[in-house]
Design a protein around this motif. Sequence first.
Motif, PDB file in Angstrom:
ATOM      1  N   MET A 107      36.540 -49.418  34.034  1.00  0.00           N
ATOM      2  CA  MET A 107      37.335 -49.344  35.252  1.00  0.00           C
ATOM      3  C   MET A 107      38.645 -48.564  35.053  1.00  0.00           C
ATOM      4  SD  MET A 107      35.228 -50.840  37.145  1.00  0.00           S
ATOM      5  CE  MET A 107      36.131 -50.815  38.674  1.00  0.00           C
ATOM      6  N   THR A 108      38.738 -47.772  33.987  1.00  0.00           N
ATOM      7  CA  THR A 108      39.898 -46.898  33.867  1.00  0.00           C
ATOM      8  C   THR A 108      39.897 -45.912  35.039  1.00  0.00           C
ATOM      9  OG1 THR A 108      38.649 -45.413  32.416  1.00  0.00           O
ATOM     10  CG2 THR A 108      40.021 -47.093  31.367  1.00  0.00           C
ATOM     11  N   ALA A 128      44.478 -44.977  30.072  1.00  0.00           N
ATOM     12  CA  ALA A 128      44.673 -45.510  28.726  1.00  0.00           C
ATOM     13  C   ALA A 128      44.551 -47.032  28.671  1.00  0.00           C
ATOM     14  CB  ALA A 128      46.037 -45.075  28.193  1.00  0.00           C
ATOM     15  N   SER A 129      44.181 -47.662  29.766  1.00  0.00           N
ATOM     16  CA  SER A 129      44.083 -49.125  29.793  1.00  0.00           C
ATOM     17  C   SER A 129      42.769 -49.593  29.182  1.00  0.00           C
ATOM     18  CB  SER A 129      44.209 -49.622  31.229  1.00  0.00           C
ATOM     19  OG  SER A 129      43.155 -49.101  32.026  1.00  0.00           O
ATOM     20  N   ASN A 130      42.636 -50.904  29.070  1.00  0.00           N
ATOM     21  CA  ASN A 130      41.410 -51.512  28.542  1.00  0.00           C
ATOM     22  C   ASN A 130      40.252 -51.213  29.494  1.00  0.00           C
ATOM     23  OD1 ASN A 130      39.349 -53.153  27.610  1.00  0.00           O
ATOM     24  ND2 ASN A 130      40.648 -54.954  27.331  1.00  0.00           N
ATOM     25  N   PRO A 131      39.179 -50.574  29.043  1.00  0.00           N
ATOM     26  CA  PRO A 131      38.073 -50.214  29.947  1.00  0.00           C
ATOM     27  C   PRO A 131      37.420 -51.416  30.627  1.00  0.00           C
ATOM     28  CG  PRO A 131      37.880 -49.065  27.832  1.00  0.00           C
ATOM     29  CD  PRO A 131      38.945 -50.091  27.670  1.00  0.00           C
ATOM     30  N   LEU A 132      37.480 -52.578  29.998  1.00  0.00           N
ATOM     31  CA  LEU A 132      36.821 -53.760  30.546  1.00  0.00           C
ATOM     32  C   LEU A 132      37.768 -54.639  31.360  1.00  0.00           C
ATOM     33  CD1 LEU A 132      34.686 -54.771  27.421  1.00  0.00           C
ATOM     34  CD2 LEU A 132      34.021 -53.368  29.378  1.00  0.00           C
ATOM     35  N   GLU A 150      47.169 -56.201  34.671  1.00  0.00           N
ATOM     36  CA  GLU A 150      45.876 -55.851  34.063  1.00  0.00           C
ATOM     37  C   GLU A 150      45.405 -57.042  33.238  1.00  0.00           C
ATOM     38  OE1 GLU A 150      44.451 -52.988  30.397  1.00  0.00           O
ATOM     39  OE2 GLU A 150      46.067 -52.283  31.714  1.00  0.00           O
ATOM     40  N   TYR A 151      44.156 -57.414  33.393  1.00  0.00           N
ATOM     41  CA  TYR A 151      43.668 -58.600  32.687  1.00  0.00           C
ATOM     42  C   TYR A 151      42.149 -58.545  32.533  1.00  0.00           C
ATOM     43  CZ  TYR A 151      42.444 -59.996  37.441  1.00  0.00           C
ATOM     44  OH  TYR A 151      41.933 -60.019  38.711  1.00  0.00           O
ATOM     45  N   VAL A 152      41.664 -59.263  31.553  1.00  0.00           N
ATOM     46  CA  VAL A 152      40.224 -59.461  31.362  1.00  0.00           C
ATOM     47  C   VAL A 152      39.926 -60.895  31.765  1.00  0.00           C
ATOM     48  CG1 VAL A 152      38.306 -59.460  29.729  1.00  0.00           C
ATOM     49  CG2 VAL A 152      40.147 -57.774  29.487  1.00  0.00           C
ATOM     50  N   ALA A 153      39.093 -61.056  32.807  1.00  0.00           N
ATOM     51  CA  ALA A 153      38.832 -62.383  33.372  1.00  0.00           C
ATOM     52  C   ALA A 153      37.543 -62.968  32.797  1.00  0.00           C
ATOM     53  CB  ALA A 153      38.742 -62.287  34.889  1.00  0.00           C
TER      54      ALA A 153
END
Length: 291
Positions: free
Chosen positions: A147-148, A179-183, A216-219
Amino acid sequence: MPFGFIWLFDIYRKVPKDLTQPTYTGAFISILCCVFMLFLFLSELTGFIATEIVNELYVDDPDKDSGGKIDVSLNISLPNLHCDLVGLDIQDEMGRHEVGHIDNSMKVPLNQGYGCRFEGEFTINKVPGNFHVSTHSATAQPQNPDMTHTIHKLAFGEKLQVQKVQGAFNALGGADRLASNPLASHDYILKIVPTVYEDLTGKQRFSYQYTVANKEYVAYSHTGRIIPAIWFRYDLSPITVKYTERRQPFYRFITTICAIIGGTFTVAGIIDSCIFTASEAWKKIQIGKMS
């Protein structure tokens, strides 16, 4: 003559020329006076021709004819997500829940088909809600959707192109999250502010500014990691910003010009009179010393 006495009311009495005395000082002051008046006149003329933007705040819904709807324009690129997986979902507190919105939207392949640019125009209700770019509408969910993204445009309402109005009409334009976390999921919390622009003719245009905060977060849930998405959560401000284009009234311009001419002549006359009186007094003193 029946009206021969009318000259008694003349307040602009004339002095014969042979009773006046020109001086170099008076000539110098007169030239400075004319230059100064010309400068002030041109300054006032520029201000009269130019328009000014006056802003005010009030509590109201300015666009009551919109039917409770707001137009939205979104342009976003996801360079690592195939167009078949990209979709737009819309939800709000009025019960709207639309998955895979396709009206007035377009998907343009990027990176030889590995990426996608989504462009869409849609409407939202004037109630709190959200719209999000995700893979929820895809027939088969990818294992690890990337989702970058880069946001090129997110704007609400009619586009305003007014040079003197500097506002946050496209606050997220140019936002780069490559440059963020792809997931990771991305939350953009928007506070939408109704904005009205009224030109000299009285025509009004309705647009919306907005402020933004993001995280930005991974849920995760009890079943594992939740599919990431790009969320735009919005709420409307009760405060309306109004910009009004105005021009200085003609009577005020004439009044200012008269004040400039009268004031400059009066002050210049006082200065010239003081200098002339001092000069004459000095001459008398010199004559007295000689005698």
